[in-house]
Design an enzyme around this catalytic site. Sequence first.
Site, PDB file in Angstrom:
ATOM      1  N   ASP A  80       2.757   3.849   9.818  1.00  0.00           N
ATOM      2  CA  ASP A  80       3.111   2.455  10.079  1.00  0.00           C
ATOM      3  C   ASP A  80       4.173   2.331  11.172  1.00  0.00           C
ATOM      4  O   ASP A  80       5.281   1.870  10.946  1.00  0.00           O
ATOM      5  CB  ASP A  80       3.601   1.788   8.791  1.00  0.00           C
ATOM      6  CG  ASP A  80       2.525   1.683   7.742  1.00  0.00           C
ATOM      7  OD1 ASP A  80       2.102   0.568   7.421  1.00  0.00           O
ATOM      8  OD2 ASP A  80       2.084   2.754   7.249  1.00  0.00           O
TER       9      ASP A  80
ATOM     10  N   ASP B   9       0.811  -1.216   0.000  1.00  0.00           N
ATOM     11  CA  ASP B   9       0.000   0.000   0.000  1.00  0.00           C
ATOM     12  C   ASP B   9       0.846   1.268   0.000  1.00  0.00           C
ATOM     13  O   ASP B   9       0.301   2.375  -0.049  1.00  0.00           O
ATOM     14  CB  ASP B   9      -0.985   0.008   1.182  1.00  0.00           C
ATOM     15  CG  ASP B   9      -0.312  -0.115   2.539  1.00  0.00           C
ATOM     16  OD1 ASP B   9       0.802  -0.658   2.608  1.00  0.00           O
ATOM     17  OD2 ASP B   9      -0.907   0.332   3.540  1.00  0.00           O
TER      18      ASP B   9
ATOM     19  N   HIS C 238      -3.555   7.640   7.251  1.00  0.00           N
ATOM     20  CA  HIS C 238      -3.351   6.196   7.195  1.00  0.00           C
ATOM     21  C   HIS C 238      -4.383   5.454   8.042  1.00  0.00           C
ATOM     22  O   HIS C 238      -4.071   4.642   8.905  1.00  0.00           O
ATOM     23  CB  HIS C 238      -1.930   5.832   7.650  1.00  0.00           C
ATOM     24  CG  HIS C 238      -1.498   4.478   7.172  1.00  0.00           C
ATOM     25  ND1 HIS C 238      -1.600   3.357   7.962  1.00  0.00           N
ATOM     26  CD2 HIS C 238      -0.963   4.059   6.000  1.00  0.00           C
ATOM     27  CE1 HIS C 238      -1.151   2.304   7.300  1.00  0.00           C
ATOM     28  NE2 HIS C 238      -0.752   2.709   6.098  1.00  0.00           N
TER      29      HIS C 238
END
Length: 303
Positions: A203, A65, A262
């Site tokens: 992340d 992604d 995100h």
Amino acid sequence: MLDVCLLGTGGMMPLPGRHLTALLLRHQGHSILVDCGEGTQVAIRKYAWSMHSIDCICFTHVHGDHVAGISGLLSSMGTEGRTEPVHIIGPAQIEPVISHLCIVVAVPFDVIFHTVDEGTFDFFGVTITPFPVNHNITCYGYRFDIDRLPVFLPDRAKALGIPVQEWSKLQKGESVRVGLKKFTPDQVRGPSRRGISLVYSTDTRPCRSLEDAAYDVDLLVTEGIYGDPDKAQSAKEKKHMTAQEAALLAKNAGARESWLTHYSPSFRNQRDYVRDIAAINPTVRFARDGDRKTILFDDQEEE
């Protein structure tokens, strides 16, 4: 100044109305793209920014992604007539991953790879500093800085007897010689001035490296994958950061403004958590696809 456009706020998979997370920065006619998930070039067109001016692409890590849109983007840049090289910065795995992704497209310009262990990078006046974060694979955040030179003091230069024709060199940070004397820029400058800074990191779990990098930045763009406190354990297990954790980290770092991005595909009710986040840190907000901002030097004004 630094122009900023958040191309998408989605994580894991694109959704109708929500592109995958990617950020585009523009300074002095040059652009830096951070991450390039599936459909990034669609978002660039949607928000009327230019692909042609992208000279540098930074990748946080090699999950799909964040990288799957690169082959289409580079191919489209070539179709639009680009011939200048594009620089790509990322973890050690970035070159083989992108080379394999691009095997079925034509890229008619050079792609120059740099790994994050090379340290800091300087592209057209923007200093790029990678830093490690805490995800389930090797992952990095990026800090972007635009320095600002101190004010040049012509009265001081006159008092020192420096000819006017030498002033431009001093203003650029170069030393000059007049007769047998050497003059340095610090002799004709005022106090240091604050530059412009931005940090992008997704992340990751909350970590010291991200908090340190985000210290006193103008804008922190980071993930808030979930808003529901009941999903905090899932965030820990998957090495992500909840909206509440991100707000607290931004507060501890003293970031002037923070955008959350995100989001998990299941996280669509950001409005329900606006008050919770504001109670932790009022400078944090849930970002939306297409959000834009121009970051100016402290004493500049919008025209």
